[in-house]
Design a protein around this motif. Structure first.
Motif, PDB file in Angstrom:
ATOM      1  N   LYS A  12     -20.840 -20.741 -14.708  1.00 11.10           N
ATOM      2  CA  LYS A  12     -20.860 -20.779 -13.230  1.00 11.10           C
ATOM      3  C   LYS A  12     -20.008 -21.936 -12.715  1.00 11.10           C
ATOM      4  CE  LYS A  12     -25.653 -19.431 -12.273  1.00 11.10           C
ATOM      5  NZ  LYS A  12     -26.880 -19.954 -11.633  1.00 11.10           N
ATOM      6  N   ASP A  66     -26.320 -21.848  -6.976  1.00 12.81           N
ATOM      7  CA  ASP A  66     -26.112 -20.412  -7.180  1.00 12.81           C
ATOM      8  C   ASP A  66     -27.308 -19.881  -7.961  1.00 12.81           C
ATOM      9  OD1 ASP A  66     -23.632 -18.154  -8.215  1.00 12.81           O
ATOM     10  OD2 ASP A  66     -25.490 -18.349  -9.339  1.00 12.81           O
ATOM     11  N   SER A  68     -28.328 -16.255  -9.648  1.00 17.50           N
ATOM     12  CA  SER A  68     -27.647 -14.992  -9.871  1.00 17.50           C
ATOM     13  C   SER A  68     -28.259 -14.244 -11.033  1.00 17.50           C
ATOM     14  CB  SER A  68     -26.158 -15.264 -10.129  1.00 17.50           C
ATOM     15  OG  SER A  68     -25.994 -16.326 -11.041  1.00 17.50           O
ATOM     16  N   SER A 118     -25.268 -12.649  -6.607  1.00 22.30           N
ATOM     17  CA  SER A 118     -25.155 -14.119  -6.560  1.00 22.30           C
ATOM     18  C   SER A 118     -25.617 -14.579  -5.186  1.00 22.30           C
ATOM     19  CB  SER A 118     -23.695 -14.557  -6.780  1.00 22.30           C
ATOM     20  OG  SER A 118     -23.523 -15.906  -6.386  1.00 22.30           O
ATOM     21  N   LEU A 120     -25.837 -17.821  -2.924  1.00 24.32           N
ATOM     22  CA  LEU A 120     -25.283 -19.181  -2.845  1.00 24.32           C
ATOM     23  C   LEU A 120     -25.940 -19.898  -1.688  1.00 24.32           C
ATOM     24  CD1 LEU A 120     -21.440 -18.560  -3.265  1.00 24.32           C
ATOM     25  CD2 LEU A 120     -23.012 -19.501  -4.964  1.00 24.32           C
ATOM     26  N   ARG A 179     -20.019 -13.389  -7.131  1.00 21.51           N
ATOM     27  CA  ARG A 179     -19.937 -14.794  -6.723  1.00 21.51           C
ATOM     28  C   ARG A 179     -18.844 -14.987  -5.678  1.00 21.51           C
ATOM     29  NH1 ARG A 179     -20.630 -16.218 -11.392  1.00 21.51           N
ATOM     30  NH2 ARG A 179     -22.863 -16.522 -11.116  1.00 21.51           N
TER      31      ARG A 179
END
Ligand code: ITT
Length: 192
Positions: A12, A66, A68, A118, A120, A179
């Protein structure tokens, strides 16, 4: 501006650097000795906010987290938010990918559709927390293919492509990943 990437996942962190270098001075979790909080929430969004807020409170800087994972339709969305935990304490994703294959075989499931998510979150110390969620749809395929990327990349083929994320050049994965989609939403949310 400095931005702490509140992740202990090297894969990541590499993608976050590729997306943000040139815009922000990205500082990694290890550089600020960031401890890992327990991920106790029940959604990607909840865990991303938890990690971003925990990091911002710890280091007193703007932090990006993040959360995910890979969700398989025939497995009712598993491993989902448990994607890291399916790798066991050693975070062995070959084991986790084999587990997905075995479960699909045991169920006799033909549906191979799956998606990556993902979430964020950006948190300011003692301030707001902005969160977004990006998704990419595709299918899972076995055996594993490719040694690029990280985690579940060798078994995921995004819609409209024939290569797995594990076989794609990083720039191609970055042009269409969950992402990247979340980053685009984040940029829009922060500018508005
Ligand atoms: P941090 O919480 O420190 O960020 P983590 O690895 O524990 O690291 P998560 O709890 O969000 O992060 O777990 C997500 C897991 O899902 C991760 O360990 C990967 O195995 C997988 N994953 C997430 N994004 C992925 C991607 O782009 N490609 C392949 N696998 C991915």
């Amino acid at each position: 501006m400095r931005l702490v990437a509140a992740t202990h996942n090297a894969g990541k962190a590499r993608e976050i650097h590729a997306l943000l270098d040139g815009h922000y001075t990205v500082v990694t979790a290890t550089e600020v000795n960031l401890p890992e909080p327990a991920e106790t929430e029940t959604t990607f969004v909840g865990n991303a906010m938890l990690k971003a807020r925990h990091a911002a409170a710890f280091c007193g800087e703007v932090c990006l987290a993040d959360d995910s994972g890979l969700s398989v339709t025939a497995l009712d969305g598993a491993p989902g938010i448990f994607s890291a935990r399916w790798g066991g304490p050693q975070r062995d994703f070959n084991v986790a990918m084999d587990k997905i294959e075995t479960r699909l075989e045991e169920l006799g499931a033909h549906d191979r559709t799956a998606w990556f998510t993902s979430a964020l979150a950006v948190a300011w110390p003692d301030g707001p927390c902005v969160v977004v969620e990006g998704r990419v749809d595709g299918v899972v395929t076995f055996p594993r293919r490719g040694d690029r990327g990280f985690g579940y990349d060798p078994i995921f083929i995004p819609d409209g492509h024939t290569l797995t994320f594990g076989e794609m050049k990083p720039a191609l994965k970055d042009s269409l990943s969950h992402r990247t989609r979340a980053f685009e939403m984040l940029k829009a949310a922060l500018i508005d």
